[in-house]
Design a protein around this motif. Structure first.
Motif, PDB file in Angstrom:
ATOM      1  N   THR A   1       0.857  -1.687  -0.400  1.00  0.00           N
ATOM      2  CA  THR A   1       0.056  -0.049  -0.171  1.00  0.00           C
ATOM      3  C   THR A   1       0.512   1.153   0.339  1.00  0.00           C
ATOM      4  N   PRO A   2       0.302   2.232   0.278  1.00  0.00           N
ATOM      5  CA  PRO A   2       1.503   3.327  -0.251  1.00  0.00           C
ATOM      6  C   PRO A   2       1.321   3.972   0.879  1.00  0.00           C
ATOM      7  N   LEU A   3       3.272   4.188   1.093  1.00  0.00           N
ATOM      8  CA  LEU A   3       3.638   4.823   2.558  1.00  0.00           C
ATOM      9  C   LEU A   3       3.415   5.852   2.623  1.00  0.00           C
ATOM     10  N   ALA A   4       3.262   5.783   4.079  1.00  0.00           N
ATOM     11  CA  ALA A   4       2.942   7.478   4.301  1.00  0.00           C
ATOM     12  C   ALA A   4       4.220   8.424   4.794  1.00  0.00           C
ATOM     13  N   LYS A   5       3.829   9.766   4.114  1.00  0.00           N
ATOM     14  CA  LYS A   5       4.822  10.848   3.689  1.00  0.00           C
ATOM     15  C   LYS A   5       5.691  10.948   5.334  1.00  0.00           C
TER      16      LYS A   5
ATOM     17  N   ALA B   1      22.163   8.297   3.627  1.00  0.00           N
ATOM     18  CA  ALA B   1      23.743   7.672   4.671  1.00  0.00           C
ATOM     19  C   ALA B   1      24.132   6.169   3.869  1.00  0.00           C
ATOM     20  N   SER B   2      23.432   5.730   3.194  1.00  0.00           N
ATOM     21  CA  SER B   2      24.280   4.714   2.032  1.00  0.00           C
ATOM     22  C   SER B   2      25.295   5.483   1.334  1.00  0.00           C
ATOM     23  N   GLN B   3      26.631   4.778   1.557  1.00  0.00           N
ATOM     24  CA  GLN B   3      27.547   4.346   1.021  1.00  0.00           C
ATOM     25  C   GLN B   3      27.176   4.881  -0.905  1.00  0.00           C
ATOM     26  N   ALA B   4      26.807   4.924  -1.284  1.00  0.00           N
ATOM     27  CA  ALA B   4      26.199   4.813  -2.913  1.00  0.00           C
ATOM     28  C   ALA B   4      25.109   5.975  -2.755  1.00  0.00           C
ATOM     29  N   ALA B   5      24.175   6.515  -2.173  1.00  0.00           N
ATOM     30  CA  ALA B   5      23.722   7.662  -1.547  1.00  0.00           C
ATOM     31  C   ALA B   5      24.869   8.393  -2.264  1.00  0.00           C
ATOM     32  N   GLN B   6      26.253   8.600  -1.191  1.00  0.00           N
ATOM     33  CA  GLN B   6      26.539   9.596  -0.763  1.00  0.00           C
ATOM     34  C   GLN B   6      27.143   9.964  -1.657  1.00  0.00           C
ATOM     35  N   LYS B   7      27.633   8.926  -2.592  1.00  0.00           N
ATOM     36  CA  LYS B   7      28.508   9.225  -4.326  1.00  0.00           C
ATOM     37  C   LYS B   7      27.483   9.595  -5.081  1.00  0.00           C
ATOM     38  N   ALA B   8      26.675   9.857  -5.495  1.00  0.00           N
ATOM     39  CA  ALA B   8      25.187   9.918  -6.166  1.00  0.00           C
ATOM     40  C   ALA B   8      24.948  11.885  -6.060  1.00  0.00           C
ATOM     41  N   LYS B   9      24.487  12.414  -7.148  1.00  0.00           N
ATOM     42  CA  LYS B   9      24.519  14.196  -7.131  1.00  0.00           C
ATOM     43  C   LYS B   9      23.018  14.637  -6.417  1.00  0.00           C
ATOM     44  N   VAL B  10      22.712  13.315  -6.341  1.00  0.00           N
ATOM     45  CA  VAL B  10      20.741  13.794  -6.695  1.00  0.00           C
ATOM     46  C   VAL B  10      20.324  12.282  -6.319  1.00  0.00           C
ATOM     47  N   VAL B  11      19.711  12.457  -4.977  1.00  0.00           N
ATOM     48  CA  VAL B  11      18.532  10.764  -5.173  1.00  0.00           C
ATOM     49  C   VAL B  11      17.743  10.807  -5.271  1.00  0.00           C
ATOM     50  N   LYS B  12      16.597  10.128  -5.711  1.00  0.00           N
ATOM     51  CA  LYS B  12      15.560  11.108  -5.900  1.00  0.00           C
ATOM     52  C   LYS B  12      14.846   9.187  -5.232  1.00  0.00           C
ATOM     53  N   ILE B  13      13.557   9.746  -4.876  1.00  0.00           N
ATOM     54  CA  ILE B  13      12.482   8.521  -4.244  1.00  0.00           C
ATOM     55  C   ILE B  13      11.353   8.570  -4.833  1.00  0.00           C
ATOM     56  N   THR B  14      11.335   7.250  -5.394  1.00  0.00           N
ATOM     57  CA  THR B  14       9.891   6.731  -5.029  1.00  0.00           C
ATOM     58  C   THR B  14       8.982   5.161  -4.614  1.00  0.00           C
ATOM     59  N   ASN B  15       7.816   5.664  -4.795  1.00  0.00           N
ATOM     60  CA  ASN B  15       6.891   4.751  -3.989  1.00  0.00           C
ATOM     61  C   ASN B  15       6.193   3.715  -5.342  1.00  0.00           C
TER      62      ASN B  15
ATOM     63  N   THR C   1       1.073  -7.733  -3.700  1.00  0.00           N
ATOM     64  CA  THR C   1       1.078  -8.817  -4.317  1.00  0.00           C
ATOM     65  C   THR C   1       3.052  -8.902  -3.153  1.00  0.00           C
ATOM     66  N   VAL C   2       3.157  -8.028  -2.460  1.00  0.00           N
ATOM     67  CA  VAL C   2       4.092  -7.656  -1.546  1.00  0.00           C
ATOM     68  C   VAL C   2       3.758  -7.851  -0.168  1.00  0.00           C
ATOM     69  N   LEU C   3       3.796  -8.805   0.301  1.00  0.00           N
ATOM     70  CA  LEU C   3       2.849  -9.453   1.424  1.00  0.00           C
ATOM     71  C   LEU C   3       3.543  -8.366   3.368  1.00  0.00           C
ATOM     72  N   GLY C   4       3.680  -7.708   3.336  1.00  0.00           N
ATOM     73  CA  GLY C   4       4.271  -6.974   4.345  1.00  0.00           C
ATOM     74  C   GLY C   4       5.809  -6.611   3.760  1.00  0.00           C
ATOM     75  N   GLY C   5       6.252  -5.585   5.085  1.00  0.00           N
ATOM     76  CA  GLY C   5       7.117  -5.124   4.688  1.00  0.00           C
ATOM     77  C   GLY C   5       7.384  -4.272   3.124  1.00  0.00           C
ATOM     78  N   LEU C   6       8.498  -4.393   2.969  1.00  0.00           N
ATOM     79  CA  LEU C   6       9.184  -3.332   1.452  1.00  0.00           C
ATOM     80  C   LEU C   6      10.141  -4.375   0.706  1.00  0.00           C
ATOM     81  N   ILE C   7      10.155  -3.483  -0.304  1.00  0.00           N
ATOM     82  CA  ILE C   7      11.468  -4.231  -1.513  1.00  0.00           C
ATOM     83  C   ILE C   7      12.237  -2.826  -2.063  1.00  0.00           C
TER      84      ILE C   7
END
Length: 213
Positions: free
Chosen positions: A145-149, A161-175, A180-186
């Protein structure tokens, strides 16, 4: 030439698993990105624009989605359909913007190899490579289900704070929402996937039980 070489390497039998099909799409993505980049930065930007238009057409026009996903069409029907698709993307009259030859070659090779159904996956893979080229890191968080803000905000703070993100100029997050995803996240970023879903744990348990029988 780069596209042709890559396409030959992925002309494999039908009936592959979704994971294998994704691998095929990735090979095409890398091929089209490499071909566009080798020509010029302007060509790379043009191909990105072309593919964004194709992606939008697939999502918003049912007849395009049906065409792309229909494996029973003849080669002649596919060629005609590609021309129609390109005309939608290019526009008409004074506003017509001719698609790049790299884009046209990609669609032709997907059609020739019976892989038009991989088009969306190819575009998604290209977009990831293009974003990486620009110094962007796109993180896709899939949930039932859509994640709360506030949850997304906390995730964003942690991911930045991750190493991969720190190497990037911009971090974009989409939900993305997938019931079919039973609980948790991917969480997908770059070529990495972190499966924190209950479905993943159930699948692993079923595999263990099956192997034990």
């Amino acid at each position: 030439m780069l596209l042709t070489t890559a396409a030959r390497s992925v002309s494999v039998a039908q009936g592959l698993s979704r994971r294998a099909a994704s691998t095929i799409a990735t090979k095409y993505s890398k091929a089209v990105f490499g071909a566009a980049l080798a020509k010029s930065p302007a060509t790379l930007n043009k191909v990105a624009t072309d593919l964004a238009g194709i992606s939008n057409a697939i999502k918003t026009q049912p007849e395009v989605a049906t065409f792309i996903s229909n494996p029973t069409l003849s080669q002649q029907e596919r060629e005609k359909g590609i021309q129609t698709l390109l005309s939608k993307v290019e526009g008409t009259g004074a506003k017509k913007d001719q698609a790049s030859e790299v884009t046209k070659n990609l669609l032709a090779l997907l059609s020739e190899n019976g892989r038009l159904g991989e088009t969306e996956g190819v575009i998604e893979g290209f977009n990831e490579l293009f974003a990486e080229h620009k110094g962007e890191l796109t993180v896709t968080v899939t949930s039932a289900t859509p994640l709360a803000k506030d949850v997304l905000t906390r995730l964003e703070t942690t991911l930045k704070a991750s190493q991969a993100a720190q190497k990037a100029k911009v971090v974009k997050i989409t939900n993305k929402v997938n019931p079919t995803v039973l609980g948790g996240l991917i969480v997908d970023f770059g070529d990495k996937t972190i499966d924190l879903s209950a479905q993943s744990r159930v699948t692993k348990l079923n595999n263990v039980l099956t192997q034990s029988v």
